[in-house]
Design an enzyme around this catalytic site. Structure first.
Site, PDB file in Angstrom:
ATOM      1  N   THR A 124       0.817  -1.210   0.000  1.00 52.72           N
ATOM      2  CA  THR A 124       0.000   0.000   0.000  1.00 52.72           C
ATOM      3  C   THR A 124       0.857   1.270   0.000  1.00 52.72           C
ATOM      4  OG1 THR A 124      -1.469   1.291   1.441  1.00 52.72           O
ATOM      5  CG2 THR A 124      -0.127  -0.328   2.526  1.00 52.72           C
ATOM      6  N   ASP A 125       0.298   2.355  -0.501  1.00 52.57           N
ATOM      7  CA  ASP A 125       0.992   3.652  -0.448  1.00 52.57           C
ATOM      8  C   ASP A 125       1.142   4.144   0.990  1.00 52.57           C
ATOM      9  OD1 ASP A 125      -1.685   4.306   0.043  1.00 52.57           O
ATOM     10  OD2 ASP A 125      -1.853   5.773  -1.565  1.00 52.57           O
ATOM     11  N   GLU A 126       0.365   3.540   1.922  1.00 53.71           N
ATOM     12  CA  GLU A 126       0.411   4.035   3.305  1.00 53.71           C
ATOM     13  C   GLU A 126       1.749   3.771   3.976  1.00 53.71           C
ATOM     14  OE1 GLU A 126      -3.197   3.537   5.552  1.00 53.71           O
ATOM     15  OE2 GLU A 126      -4.343   3.265   3.714  1.00 53.71           O
ATOM     16  N   TYR A 149      -1.491  -0.236  11.135  1.00 54.23           N
ATOM     17  CA  TYR A 149      -1.697  -0.961   9.867  1.00 54.23           C
ATOM     18  C   TYR A 149      -0.550  -0.695   8.908  1.00 54.23           C
ATOM     19  CZ  TYR A 149      -3.255  -1.471   5.018  1.00 54.23           C
ATOM     20  OH  TYR A 149      -3.305  -1.774   3.673  1.00 54.23           O
ATOM     21  N   LYS A 153       2.414  -3.238   7.342  1.00 56.69           N
ATOM     22  CA  LYS A 153       2.638  -3.461   5.903  1.00 56.69           C
ATOM     23  C   LYS A 153       4.076  -3.078   5.525  1.00 56.69           C
ATOM     24  CE  LYS A 153      -0.095  -4.487   3.122  1.00 56.69           C
ATOM     25  NZ  LYS A 153      -0.544  -5.814   2.603  1.00 56.69           N
TER      26      LYS A 153
END
Ligand code: NAD
Ligand code: TYD
Length: 345
Positions: A124-126, A149, A153
């Protein structure tokens, strides 16, 4: 091609399985999914009898099971399995560390042992953290995750890159921006807002509503993933973005206008802790290396998504009236009495 998909009963995984079966006649897919609250076999009801598809219930943390499956010989493993909701990770980060970190390591080790030629991680970009009003993240931007979260990741991404450097494992990471489309669990903002609006409930908008996300239709994401699966280079990271930044308040208004509902349904609620202000991805690498670009405009994609939820009320009603109901009440209180709730809009 034999592909082990992990976490294929969730939102993106189920769309990906359907896409691969439709576009790769010779593929065979095994879907390993734990069926957490977010896993739903109804998402795959239309393809469950396809002879090229098989479902197995189990966890990516179960090393015995993963090794037993991989002994059968697969050309690729693509990992969608994760705890995926930021707000839940703020309430309790434990399962995020277990599944997202330890589960990914379990898969990596099993792929190494059985010499699986390709392991893809759907990230994810997060992992890059939050941006100010301008600029975007590229693949070698530093990882500065903020939520539990995102941290879980990012930890998985680092383990994957370490397996590439240490063992030469043929791994690839994709990092996508926020997805939307059919079968998304209605705790994520777009399906939550659509289904609340359909039910005449208010739309809980965090803080000032000016947080920005880059939106990508799940079909565009699946096309990118299929390309990377075929032609991506081991050890590489590919950003997959929609090139479509929208403030949350504008997304809420667009959903309401599509449904012919008033903006007064928007209710500002307490902000998320550590809320990332803005995400944006540079996607030149995947465009130049693999010729991919998103095809679905946000306006068209959102309209189709709204119509999909309108036409699938039994699907989301069952979810909202099931186990999810308790979480929802704890998180938002009662949003049903819209007319009695003060709105700052
Ligand atoms: P989702 O929550 O809808 O689905 C996750 C799936 O993983 C569910 O079917 C669940 O049962 C399964 N699962 C959870 N723990 C498991 C375990 N231990 N073993 C096996 N299966 C398990 O998530 P999603 O939105 O489809 O996201 C899929 C992947 O894409 C995730 O890794 C997420 O981090 C990533 N991602 C999502 C988005 C997004 O906007 N939704 C954006 C970028 C990246
Ligand atoms: P979400 O769908 O949870 O995705 P992510 O946190 O992974 O980006 O949230 C998208 C944006 O919408 C984020 O800025 C938080 C905001 N949001 C709300 O305003 N209200 C809500 O009820 C939810 C779930 C999210």
């Amino acid at each position: 091609m034999r592909v082990l998909v992990t976490g294929g009963a969730g939102f993106i995984g189920s769309n990906f399985i359907r896409h691969l079966l439709a576009t790769e006649p010779a593929c065979h897919i095994v879907n390993l999914d734990k069926l957490t609250y977010a896993g739903n076999l109804e998402n795959l009801a239309d393809i469950e009898r396809d002879p090229r598809y098989r479902f197995i219930k189990g966890s990516i943390c179960d090393a015995l099971l993963v090794n037993e499956l991989l002994r059968d010989g697969f050309d690729a493993l693509i990992n969608f399995a994760a705890e995926s909701h930021v707000d839940r990770s703020i309430q309790d980060a434990r399962t995020f560390a277990e599944t997202n970190v330890l589960g990914t390591q379990t898969i990596l080790e099993a792929c190494r042992r059985h010499q699986v030629p390709r392991m893809m991680q759907v990230s994810t970009d997060e992992v890059y953290g939050s941006l100010g009003p301008s600029g975007h993240f590229v693949e070698d931007s530093p990882l500065r995750p903020n939520s539990p979260y995102a941290a879980s990741k990012a930890a998985a991404d680092l383990l994957i890159l370490a397996y590439f450097r240490t063992y030469g494992s043929p791994v690839i990471i994709t990092r996508s921006s926020n997805n939307y489309g059919p079968y998304q669990f209605p705790e994520k903002v777009i399906p939550l807002f659509i289904t609340n609006a359909l039910a005449g409930e208010s739309l809980p908008l965090y803080g000032d509503g000016l947080y920005v996300r880059d939106w990508l239709h799940v079909q565009d994401h699946c096309e990118a993933l299929a390309l990377v699966l075929k032609d991506g280079v081991a050890g590489e990271v590919y950003n997959i973005g929609g090139n479509c930044e929208r403030a949350n308040i504008d997304v809420a208004r667009l959903i309401l206008s599509t449904l012919g509902k008033p903006d007064t349904l928007i209710r500002h609620v307490k902000d998320r802790l550590g809320h990332d202000r803005r995400y944006a991805l540079g996607t030149a690498k995947i465009e130049q290396a693999l010729g991919w670009k998103p095809r679905i405009s946000f306006e068209t994609g959102l309209q189709e998504t709204v119509r999909w939820y309108e036409g699938h009320a039994p699907w989301w009603t069952r979810i909202k009236e099931g186990q999810y109901r308790e979480y929802y009440r704890e998180t938002y209180g009662d949003l049903s009495q819209v007319s009695r709730q003060p709105s700052v809009m």
